[in-house]
Design a protein around this motif. Sequence first.
Motif, PDB file in Angstrom:
ATOM      1  N   TRP B 124      43.284  26.181  41.444  1.00  0.00           N
ATOM      2  CA  TRP B 124      42.827  26.604  40.127  1.00  0.00           C
ATOM      3  C   TRP B 124      43.877  27.545  39.543  1.00  0.00           C
ATOM      4  CZ3 TRP B 124      38.271  28.131  43.447  1.00  0.00           C
ATOM      5  CH2 TRP B 124      37.282  27.141  43.465  1.00  0.00           C
ATOM      6  N   ARG B 125      43.990  27.545  38.255  1.00  0.00           N
ATOM      7  CA  ARG B 125      44.748  28.608  37.579  1.00  0.00           C
ATOM      8  C   ARG B 125      43.724  29.491  36.880  1.00  0.00           C
ATOM      9  NH1 ARG B 125      46.938  28.726  32.456  1.00  0.00           N
ATOM     10  NH2 ARG B 125      46.722  26.477  32.227  1.00  0.00           N
ATOM     11  N   VAL B 126      43.812  30.790  37.123  1.00  0.00           N
ATOM     12  CA  VAL B 126      42.886  31.742  36.518  1.00  0.00           C
ATOM     13  C   VAL B 126      43.625  32.607  35.514  1.00  0.00           C
ATOM     14  CG1 VAL B 126      41.367  31.782  38.530  1.00  0.00           C
ATOM     15  CG2 VAL B 126      43.220  33.439  38.376  1.00  0.00           C
ATOM     16  N   ASP B 127      42.840  33.295  34.681  1.00  0.00           N
ATOM     17  CA  ASP B 127      43.425  33.997  33.539  1.00  0.00           C
ATOM     18  C   ASP B 127      43.761  35.452  33.808  1.00  0.00           C
ATOM     19  OD1 ASP B 127      40.341  34.695  31.653  1.00  0.00           O
ATOM     20  OD2 ASP B 127      40.895  35.020  33.744  1.00  0.00           O
ATOM     21  N   LYS B 128      43.822  35.863  35.074  1.00  0.00           N
ATOM     22  CA  LYS B 128      44.255  37.220  35.408  1.00  0.00           C
ATOM     23  C   LYS B 128      45.410  37.127  36.395  1.00  0.00           C
ATOM     24  CE  LYS B 128      40.809  39.424  33.278  1.00  0.00           C
ATOM     25  NZ  LYS B 128      39.553  39.716  34.000  1.00  0.00           N
ATOM     26  N   GLY B 129      46.276  38.127  36.377  1.00  0.00           N
ATOM     27  CA  GLY B 129      47.429  38.083  37.266  1.00  0.00           C
ATOM     28  C   GLY B 129      47.767  39.452  37.818  1.00  0.00           C
ATOM     29  N   SER B 130      49.057  39.663  38.044  1.00  0.00           N
ATOM     30  CA  SER B 130      49.501  40.916  38.668  1.00  0.00           C
ATOM     31  C   SER B 130      49.201  42.130  37.795  1.00  0.00           C
ATOM     32  CB  SER B 130      51.002  40.854  38.968  1.00  0.00           C
ATOM     33  OG  SER B 130      51.729  40.598  37.781  1.00  0.00           O
ATOM     34  N   ALA B 131      49.113  41.940  36.500  1.00  0.00           N
ATOM     35  CA  ALA B 131      48.772  43.051  35.610  1.00  0.00           C
ATOM     36  C   ALA B 131      47.366  43.578  35.886  1.00  0.00           C
ATOM     37  CB  ALA B 131      48.876  42.616  34.150  1.00  0.00           C
ATOM     38  N   SER B 132      46.525  42.774  36.515  1.00  0.00           N
ATOM     39  CA  SER B 132      45.159  43.189  36.874  1.00  0.00           C
ATOM     40  C   SER B 132      45.063  43.577  38.335  1.00  0.00           C
ATOM     41  CB  SER B 132      44.164  42.057  36.579  1.00  0.00           C
ATOM     42  OG  SER B 132      44.205  41.677  35.224  1.00  0.00           O
ATOM     43  N   GLY B 133      46.196  43.703  38.997  1.00  0.00           N
ATOM     44  CA  GLY B 133      46.196  44.132  40.398  1.00  0.00           C
ATOM     45  C   GLY B 133      46.058  43.014  41.395  1.00  0.00           C
ATOM     46  N   ILE B 134      46.226  41.780  40.960  1.00  0.00           N
ATOM     47  CA  ILE B 134      46.087  40.626  41.854  1.00  0.00           C
ATOM     48  C   ILE B 134      47.411  40.382  42.563  1.00  0.00           C
ATOM     49  CG2 ILE B 134      45.673  38.134  41.929  1.00  0.00           C
ATOM     50  CD1 ILE B 134      43.814  38.533  39.509  1.00  0.00           C
ATOM     51  N   ALA B 135      47.314  40.052  43.850  1.00  0.00           N
ATOM     52  CA  ALA B 135      48.513  39.781  44.639  1.00  0.00           C
ATOM     53  C   ALA B 135      48.270  38.556  45.511  1.00  0.00           C
ATOM     54  CB  ALA B 135      48.874  40.990  45.500  1.00  0.00           C
ATOM     55  N   VAL B 136      49.347  38.006  46.035  1.00  0.00           N
ATOM     56  CA  VAL B 136      49.248  36.811  46.891  1.00  0.00           C
ATOM     57  C   VAL B 136      48.439  37.141  48.144  1.00  0.00           C
ATOM     58  CG1 VAL B 136      50.617  35.212  48.272  1.00  0.00           C
ATOM     59  CG2 VAL B 136      51.419  35.880  46.016  1.00  0.00           C
ATOM     60  N   ASP B 137      47.670  36.152  48.602  1.00  0.00           N
ATOM     61  CA  ASP B 137      46.857  36.217  49.825  1.00  0.00           C
ATOM     62  C   ASP B 137      45.564  37.009  49.679  1.00  0.00           C
ATOM     63  OD1 ASP B 137      49.513  36.085  52.342  1.00  0.00           O
ATOM     64  OD2 ASP B 137      48.359  34.520  51.346  1.00  0.00           O
ATOM     65  N   MET B 138      45.217  37.395  48.481  1.00  0.00           N
ATOM     66  CA  MET B 138      43.905  38.036  48.291  1.00  0.00           C
ATOM     67  C   MET B 138      42.817  36.971  48.361  1.00  0.00           C
ATOM     68  SD  MET B 138      44.505  40.858  45.313  1.00  0.00           S
ATOM     69  CE  MET B 138      45.384  42.387  45.675  1.00  0.00           C
ATOM     70  N   GLY B 226      44.949  40.564  61.525  1.00  0.00           N
ATOM     71  CA  GLY B 226      45.875  39.591  60.975  1.00  0.00           C
ATOM     72  C   GLY B 226      45.262  38.607  60.007  1.00  0.00           C
ATOM     73  N   SER B 227      43.943  38.588  59.906  1.00  0.00           N
ATOM     74  CA  SER B 227      43.314  37.649  58.983  1.00  0.00           C
ATOM     75  C   SER B 227      43.287  38.251  57.585  1.00  0.00           C
ATOM     76  CB  SER B 227      41.879  37.344  59.441  1.00  0.00           C
ATOM     77  OG  SER B 227      41.223  36.553  58.471  1.00  0.00           O
ATOM     78  N   ILE B 228      43.552  37.427  56.613  1.00  0.00           N
ATOM     79  CA  ILE B 228      43.507  37.911  55.236  1.00  0.00           C
ATOM     80  C   ILE B 228      42.082  37.890  54.703  1.00  0.00           C
ATOM     81  CG2 ILE B 228      45.870  37.165  54.779  1.00  0.00           C
ATOM     82  CD1 ILE B 228      44.714  34.792  53.245  1.00  0.00           C
ATOM     83  N   TYR B 229      41.166  37.247  55.445  1.00  0.00           N
ATOM     84  CA  TYR B 229      39.790  37.132  54.992  1.00  0.00           C
ATOM     85  C   TYR B 229      38.920  38.127  55.742  1.00  0.00           C
ATOM     86  CZ  TYR B 229      41.672  32.683  53.393  1.00  0.00           C
ATOM     87  OH  TYR B 229      42.453  31.721  52.814  1.00  0.00           O
ATOM     88  N   PRO B 230      38.084  38.879  55.022  1.00  0.00           N
ATOM     89  CA  PRO B 230      37.166  39.784  55.714  1.00  0.00           C
ATOM     90  C   PRO B 230      36.122  38.979  56.483  1.00  0.00           C
ATOM     91  CG  PRO B 230      36.671  39.702  53.363  1.00  0.00           C
ATOM     92  CD  PRO B 230      37.919  38.915  53.562  1.00  0.00           C
ATOM     93  N   LYS B 231      35.501  39.627  57.449  1.00  0.00           N
ATOM     94  CA  LYS B 231      34.534  38.950  58.298  1.00  0.00           C
ATOM     95  C   LYS B 231      33.261  38.656  57.529  1.00  0.00           C
ATOM     96  CE  LYS B 231      32.965  41.271  61.906  1.00  0.00           C
ATOM     97  NZ  LYS B 231      32.887  41.878  63.259  1.00  0.00           N
TER      98      LYS B 231
END
Lengths: 177, 278
Positions: B124-138, B226-231
């Motif tokens: 998907w492409r979403v309408d928020k990016g790094s300006a909103s604090g989003i980073a890779v692997d979130m 090491g997991s990027i996903y919370p439990k």
Amino acid sequence: MIRRLRLAFVVLGAVLLQTTVFTHLRIEGVGPEVGLVCVLAVAYEDGADSGAIFGFVMGLTMDLFSPTPLGLLALTYAITGYAVGVFQAGIVRSSPFLAPILGGVGGLFGGLVFISVGALVGQAGFLSMASLKTVLIAALFDALIAPLVFPIVRRAAREPDGSGLRDWRALRARRIR
Amino acid sequence: MTLVLLVITSLVLITLDERGSAVFNSARSAAQDVIAPLQRAIDSVVNPVADFFDGLGRASEIEAENTRLRDENTKLQAEVDRGQVAVAENDRFREIFDIPQIADYDGVVAQVSTGSVDNFHKTWRVDKGSASGIAVDMPVVVGGNSGGALVGRVSSVARASAVIERIDDRDFQAGAQLVQGGAPGPTGAAQGIANSTQLSFQLFENGTTGIAIAKGDLVVTSGGVGSIYPKGLPIGRVTRSVPATAVVQRDTRLQPIVDMDRVDLVKILRNAGATPTG
């Protein structure tokens, strides 16, 4: 210079269409490869070398907006553009069915190159029946949009004075008659 | 000669990108930032039209679903008291896992602008990016504050947009854990399957005794170092039972909790790797 500018707009237009409109137009989750169809049109209009160079540029631009490794689509489109450019040298007469046929066959060839090279560079699951089905549907879609794309892109790829391979083919056809 | 040079150049680019190049990532972000305004303008015209035709095509399906939901609502009204027990059990389950609530994470809500660009990946492409604090692997989830379901992770980000790799994408992988009868079960791995809406779930078992996997069992993220996903984020439900005596095949299929083709809003968890603030 003007021709290169027109082709740059073709690249931009293809990227915008691929990343907006054609994300909605899907059959079984598969959409057309607008960039590839543009490459086929340029290759048919201008020959193998132009097809390869334009294919490389178009593919590289598409790679920037795609999850595939940078260079994969560039390689695919360059090879397909070159192949179609070589193939078009043997075409003497134009036909109203040429665009969809070229779109379908070129799309199929490009899709097969993509999954083959993709598998070689480590993309998981590319060599499978499911991927083959995807390539077939995409090629069908490419054949459908080719009649719309070809006239626009061929006009953009034409030299400003109207000369080019198209005229060479027409001249040869007249001589044969 | 031209083709040879182009092929060599392409192979060099592929090799460099596969090794991870910050230059290429920057180029991707810059390119997305450049055409983002044009994409937004086109999306503002195309998306409503696409939604209209999608609704038309699904008119009978929507009507049937509406009838089904009305019937289900009637049954659910009678189950409210029983639901209180389920809530208590859910709280116990969360205590067992020490799972924070989705609301406890600092997140960004983003709207899905478009779907997949190519035919071999589901994004998907979403309408928020790094300006909103989003980073890779979130991690990316959908759902309310009382719970949510994992739907993907951020795979690339530009200033004003981001690309989400969906959990039904062929490249998705996550440590997962089976939940049976409200209790934690064995761990395994959930993985996307090419050209499928389902995921594969493979169990890792230490003992010699097999554990039966029942259709409908819930599978959640197992988290861990090491997991990027919370439990504890729900991934999907088992679609195919596996008996305890099946020692050859200890894998099954999962159906995502969410209809992945009907997602409009997502929440991107910004501090999923840190202690939540709830």
